[in-house]
Design an enzyme around this catalytic site. Structure first.
Site, PDB file in Angstrom:
ATOM      1  N   LYS A  71       0.806  -1.233   0.000  1.00 49.43           N
ATOM      2  CA  LYS A  71       0.000   0.000   0.000  1.00 49.43           C
ATOM      3  C   LYS A  71       0.837   1.281   0.000  1.00 49.43           C
ATOM      4  O   LYS A  71       0.363   2.345  -0.390  1.00 49.43           O
ATOM      5  CB  LYS A  71      -0.963   0.004   1.184  1.00 49.43           C
ATOM      6  CG  LYS A  71      -0.295   0.159   2.527  1.00 49.43           C
ATOM      7  CD  LYS A  71      -1.320   0.097   3.635  1.00 49.43           C
ATOM      8  CE  LYS A  71      -1.092  -1.129   4.468  1.00 49.43           C
ATOM      9  NZ  LYS A  71      -1.921  -1.258   5.621  1.00 49.43           N
ATOM     10  N   HIS A 200       1.108  -5.698  14.752  1.00 48.28           N
ATOM     11  CA  HIS A 200       1.579  -4.581  13.952  1.00 48.28           C
ATOM     12  C   HIS A 200       1.762  -3.350  14.822  1.00 48.28           C
ATOM     13  O   HIS A 200       0.824  -2.890  15.470  1.00 48.28           O
ATOM     14  CB  HIS A 200       0.575  -4.286  12.827  1.00 48.28           C
ATOM     15  CG  HIS A 200       0.910  -3.035  12.077  1.00 48.28           C
ATOM     16  ND1 HIS A 200       2.106  -2.876  11.405  1.00 48.28           N
ATOM     17  CD2 HIS A 200       0.232  -1.871  11.924  1.00 48.28           C
ATOM     18  CE1 HIS A 200       2.135  -1.677  10.857  1.00 48.28           C
ATOM     19  NE2 HIS A 200       1.019  -1.046  11.163  1.00 48.28           N
ATOM     20  N   GLU A 277       6.310  -7.199   7.942  1.00 44.68           N
ATOM     21  CA  GLU A 277       5.600  -6.487   6.857  1.00 44.68           C
ATOM     22  C   GLU A 277       6.043  -5.031   6.777  1.00 44.68           C
ATOM     23  O   GLU A 277       5.234  -4.115   6.924  1.00 44.68           O
ATOM     24  CB  GLU A 277       4.089  -6.547   7.116  1.00 44.68           C
ATOM     25  CG  GLU A 277       3.510  -7.935   7.131  1.00 44.68           C
ATOM     26  CD  GLU A 277       2.053  -7.963   7.610  1.00 44.68           C
ATOM     27  OE1 GLU A 277       1.516  -6.897   7.958  1.00 44.68           O
ATOM     28  OE2 GLU A 277       1.479  -9.053   7.647  1.00 44.68           O
TER      29      GLU A 277
HETATM   30  C1  PLP Z   1      -1.048  -4.773   8.972  1.00 45.16           C
HETATM   31  C2  PLP Z   1       0.019  -3.850   8.503  1.00 45.16           C
HETATM   32  N1  PLP Z   1       1.232  -4.361   8.202  1.00 45.16           N
HETATM   33  C3  PLP Z   1       2.242  -3.554   7.783  1.00 45.16           C
HETATM   34  C4  PLP Z   1       2.058  -2.193   7.630  1.00 45.16           C
HETATM   35  C5  PLP Z   1       3.240  -1.356   7.235  1.00 45.16           C
HETATM   36  O1  PLP Z   1       3.614  -0.545   8.292  1.00 45.16           O
HETATM   37  P1  PLP Z   1       4.939   0.318   8.305  1.00 45.16           P
HETATM   38  O2  PLP Z   1       4.942   1.121   7.080  1.00 45.16           O
HETATM   39  O3  PLP Z   1       4.839   1.122   9.543  1.00 45.16           O
HETATM   40  O4  PLP Z   1       6.098  -0.611   8.322  1.00 45.16           O
HETATM   41  C6  PLP Z   1       0.806  -1.612   7.951  1.00 45.16           C
HETATM   42  C7  PLP Z   1       0.580  -0.178   7.855  1.00 45.16           C
HETATM   43  O5  PLP Z   1      -0.454   0.398   7.932  1.00 45.16           O
HETATM   44  C8  PLP Z   1      -0.239  -2.470   8.400  1.00 45.16           C
HETATM   45  O6  PLP Z   1      -1.444  -1.977   8.734  1.00 45.16           O
END
Ligand code: PLP
Length: 437
Positions: A71, A200, A277
């Site tokens: 995303k 997360h 992630e």
């Molecule tokens: C379930 C989940 N995983 C991973 C991410 C990525 O997070 P970050 O960019 O803080 O590493 C998000 C971000 O919204 C998330 O909601």
């Protein structure tokens, strides 16, 4: 990494000649536009920056296979570069899954990370071979039981403070053990296969406390699950690693504490495979924005002069994420020397909307219409949340890779680009992350 993967990447990324860098490309574009009236805002994306983030990840967290959260930037050059490097992908919708598959990634390198999925998206994922998916409530379990009963499920550990103000979350974080056990037991009664746990970190933080606490809690859930005769095999530590240059603590400092907590609670031989992630981490510092001043106003209060600048980008375009308060501090840089006298300045976007303020009260030298402001660390969300509000198009982006980074990419060790199945999880990760290797 196969030839096909690198060739596919090169179709979307400009490979720079000799010692040319992404900074040279940015400068060249600015100079080229000096003679033109039309000075559209633009982005330059350095794919070498993503490569170095990936190498730092493997160095700091060698047992944790990264699944990039799509995303943050879903453009094919980003997907293809990460695919070449050996990353997995965290997708939240049918379209993201298709996008990653269309860019040459096998379904076992994808986790469906959205805990609340549309039924049709679950069906689509199953048909495309994406079988590993996250859940966090009973309703989701019932949906999966009906639509994809052989899915490999990952429980997103419920916390008591999920929806509180982010800055408080790290302090208040508390796992709901009772609900976790209830969900595991419901899944078992429905005949579903729960293979792991995930959590997360609520916002990309510079601190490690959230991770350490969550890892300890996850370990107790793994033990409690055994009493239900559920043998968990996967821990997904989510996202939450910042990706800026000049973070308060470096990624390595946070990662070291995370690694220690994982080594203590899930040592090699514990038969728990580790994935994460990361999103912002990978893309934030890779992209730089150049925006042009299209109008200027000055004001004098008590003999003090201040300026308002209006740019050809803004809150409804590359800075849209600021609306949800997720962005880090925005700091515009002018091309004028550091020794210039500065004035209190406010930088506005190009729409006629009162909310379209990019930065209030920052210090800038006096600038003129037609001059540029540069914004670093623009890689996260800038291209995925951009709108066409007021009839404006999003800025174009040039994706580049320096020759020396290309050589580094080609010389990556085999263990980073050979994928092995993680037993019973539905996932494949690079050999170098496999605990049994
Ligand atoms: C379930 C989940 N995983 C991973 C991410 C990525 O997070 P970050 O960019 O803080 O590493 C998000 C971000 O919204 C998330 O909601």
């Amino acid at each position: 990494m196969t030839h096909a993967a690198t060739n596919a990447m090169l179709k979307t990324v400009t490979l720079l000649k000799g010692n040319v860098t992404s900074a040279d490309i940015l400068e060249g574009k600015l100079n080229a536009m000096l003679q033109q009236d039309e000075r559209d805002a633009f982005l330059v994306a350095d794919m070498g920056d993503i490569l170095h983030k990936h190498l730092r990840w493997h160095e700091a967290l060698p047992r944790v296979a990264p699944f990039y959260a799509v995303k943050y930037n879903d453009k094919p050059p980003v997907i293809r570069t990460l695919a070449c490097l050996g990353a997995g992908f965290d997708c939240t919708s049918k379209n993201e899954i298709d996008l990653v598959l269309q860019n040459g990634v096998i379904p076992e390198r994808i986790i469906f990370g959205n805990p609340c999925k549309k039924a049709s998206h679950i069906k689509h994922a199953a048909a495309r071979g994406v079988h590993t998916m996250v859940f966090d409530c009973e309703d989701e379990l019932e949906k999966v039981a009906r639509i994809h009963p052989t899915a490999r499920l990952v429980l997103r550990i419920p916390t008591t403070s999920e929806f509180e103000f982010p800055s408080q979350l790290e302090r208040n974080f508390k796992v709901d053990l009772k609900l976790s056990m209830n969900l595991l037991s419901t899944a078992k009664n429905l005949g579903l296969n729960v293979i792991g746990l995930s959590f997360h970190s609520p916002r990309s933080s510079d601190s490690f406390e959230f991770f350490v606490q969550a890892i300890i809690e996850a370990q107790s859930i793994v033990e409690m699950a055994k009493k239900l005769e559920i043998s968990l095999k996967l821990l997904d530590i989510g996202g939450g690693f910042h990706g800026r240059v000049n973070g308060v603590e470096t990624f390595e400092e946070v990662a070291l504490k995370v690694k220690e907590a994982l080594d203590t609670n899930f040592p090699k031989g514990s038969n728990i495979h580790l994935i994460a992630e990361p999103g912002i981490y990978y893309v934030q510092s890779a992209i730089t924005l150049a925006a042009n001043i299209i109008a200027k106003k000055s004001e004098s209060t008590d003999g003090k002069c201040s300026f308002m600048y209006f740019l050809n980008d803004g809150i409804y375009s590359s800075f849209h994420v600021m609306m949800y308060n997720r962005c880090t501090v925005i700091k515009p840089l002018s091309l004028k020397g550091e020794n210039e006298v500065t004035f209190q300045s406010t930088v506005w976007g190009r729409t006629c909307d009162g909310e379209d303020c990019i930065v209030k009260n920052c210090s800038l030298p006096e600038l003129s219409t037609g001059e540029w402001l540069i914004f670093k660390n623009m890689g996260a969300y800038s291209m995925t949340t951009c709108t066409t509000f007021n009839g404006y198009s999003p800025p174009e982006c040039e994706f580049v890779m320096a020759r020396k980074d290309w050589e580094t990419l080609q010389a990556l060790p085999e263990a980073m680009k050979t994928f092995v199945p993680l037993e019973d999880t539905g996932l494949r990760v690079p050999l170098c992350c496999d605990q049994n290797s």
